[in-house]
Structure formats: C-alpha cells, structure tokens
Design an enzyme around this catalytic site. Sequence first.
Site, short mmCIF file in Angstrom:
data_model
loop_
_atom_site.label_atom_id
_atom_site.label_comp_id
_atom_site.label_asym_id
_atom_site.label_seq_id
_atom_site.Cartn_x
_atom_site.Cartn_y
_atom_site.Cartn_z
CE LYS A 55 34.19 25.52 42.80
NZ LYS A 55 34.54 26.55 44.38
CD GLN A 99 33.10 26.60 47.37
OE1 GLN A 99 33.71 26.66 46.47
NE2 GLN A 99 31.70 27.52 47.38
CG ASP A 122 36.98 32.06 43.45
OD1 ASP A 122 36.65 32.08 42.80
OD2 ASP A 122 37.22 31.78 44.88
#
Length: 297
Positions: A55, A99, A122
């Site tokens: 990422k 995460q 997200d």
Amino acid sequence: MTIGKIIDGKAFAEGLRAEVARGVAGFLASQGRTPGLAVVLVGDDAASAVYVRNKGKMTVAVGMESLEFRRPSATTQEELIELVEELNGDPAVDGILVQLPLPDHIDDKAVIATIDPAKDVDGFHVVNAGRLAVGEQALVPCTPLGCLMLLKDELGDLSGLEAVVVGRSNIVGKPMAQLLLNENCTVTLAHSRTRDLASVVHRADIVVAAVGRPEMVKGEWIKPGATVIDVGINRVPAAEEGKTRLVGDVATAEAASHVRAITPVPGGVGPMTIAVLLRNTLVAACARAGIAAPQGL
Ligand code: NDP
C-alpha cells in the site's frame, strides 16, 4: 469449446491508478499539497506487513503522501484510539486505514468507530455503511467497489439483472449487495444458512463469491452467460510438494467454458482493492477541500 472472457483486474487496476495519479497532480496544483494516507499497523502479522508495504509503495507511486504508523502488539486499545484521534485532527491526513486483524485484546469496532467518517477510506465506519444503505454519498469499502467497477466495465448498465452475492461479511458481501441494489439489480444475499445454494446461484446473471472456501461454487451452478466475480483468496497445497498456490471461491476451470466473463485468482479482484483505496483517498481529500473529485473516478 467457447471460453468466457477472463477479466484482467490487474490491467484495470493499473488504469485506475493512472487516473488517480492524474487526479492527485490536479489536487496538488489547486491545493498546494498532496493527499495523505495514514496506515496503522499493530503487531507483527506477516501478511498484514506485506500488505501495508505494498500500500505504501503504491500510495507514493500515485504521488500521494504515505504515512505509516507501526505499533507493537502490546499496544492498548486506548493508545490506539488516541493515535486515531490524533490522525483525525491532522490536516495533512485525508485517509486513515487501520490494518485488520487487530490483536485480540483490541475491539476492532471501537477503533473503527473512532475514525472520522470523512477520513474512513476503508468505508467500515457505521456512518459510511449507513449512507451506502440509504443511497447517499459514502466512502465505500474498497473490495466491493472494485468488484462493481469491473462489473460495470464488462456489462455496462446493470439495471434489472439478477445478482447473487455469496457471503454476507460487513467488508465484502453486505456492501456488495448494497452497491448492486443501488445499480437496480435484483439482489439475493446468500450465506452459510442458505438452502440449496446451487439453485440460488443458478438464477444469477451476476455471481459474486466472497466466502473464503476454495472452489466451493461449482461450474455447473453457474448459468450459461453469467458474469462471475471471484473475491475469494485461498491458499491450497500445490502439485509440487511443500508448495502452495492461490485459488478463489469458484471452480474457475469448470465455469470458464460457459460464463460470459470471470475474474481469475490471482489477478482479478485482488489488484483492485489497493487501487480503490487510493481512489477513495483522493475522493476523501477532494471532499475535505470542498472541491469536486475528478470525473469518472
Ligand atoms: P468472512 O469469513 O467474513 O465471511 C464469509 C462469508 O461466507 C460469511 O457470510 C459466511 O456465512 C459465508 N459462508 C461460509 N461458508 C459458506 C457456505 N458453505 N455456503 C455459503 N456461504 C458460506 O469472509 P470475507 O468476506 O472477509 O472474505 C471472503 C473471501 O474474500 C476470503 O477468501 C477473503 O480472503 C477474500 N477477500 C479478498 C479480498 C481481496 O482484496 N480480493 C478482500 C477481502 C476478502 P455466515 O455469515 O452465515 O457465516
């Protein structure tokens, strides 16, 4: 034998990242700064570390600022929430991604609830889930939004099509069903208690499989001419001893002969997830700056 089209998610994701890079250049020109994505990694899960590294690289490659926050697995929930609150207040941060999975002593939901919904790239915050459910502008989870982009690229208008989503997780199945409903599909959301899954799947013009069971959806379940999006990523033993390989949730070799199109694993949905994350970060940055996001994103 006719073979259905294999959807090249890698190429599509590359194109999307190039569009994001153009948008980032425009953002820099008008705002005098680049959008910033903060990624928080707690603990030392090897797969998560690889994902976070990728990422970071791709964030920098599209011209955005990548901020990484690594914390030891002993980090308390309070410390993590404090970090998220700091990032909420940091004007250089447009997107915050924590995460998952987090260590067992930390409640994912409590941490996600702390993220400013405007920076929730997200799309896991209940405010964004609610906005998606009522059809309002929302930051949408990356994997299902990536699946929708592939479907629209392949099929154009989805209106009136019969869609079956297998799997009802909050991060893939449920938002996928919402997105398809918002596109005017007739949507069935199947799960582990669904009776006669084979005949439910057989109705579908669009099948999205997000289960996490290797090749569970059999080729014969799929109606001829259907379009299949395989979200599953499962590691199974390979022919060569000691080696493994990746397979999806769909028995692709059986299905490929009669589908209209299908995503491969790997190289289908997987590459879309990070590309959409970067897209979401640019969209969040534009919204925070009070400017329109580039068209077509
Ligand atoms: P979850 O484990 O959270 O959800 C799995 C879903 O599948 C559940 O809703 C479960 O039903 C359903 N299910 C399980 N067994 C069956 C069955 N026998 N028949 C029908 N439905 C069943 O998984 P995720 O949604 O997080 O992920 C699904 C897959 O997608 C995984 O392989 C994951 O690795 C992959 N993935 C890929 C991503 C990518 O970037 N390509 C991103 C995210 C996930 P119930 O609710 O009833 O238990």
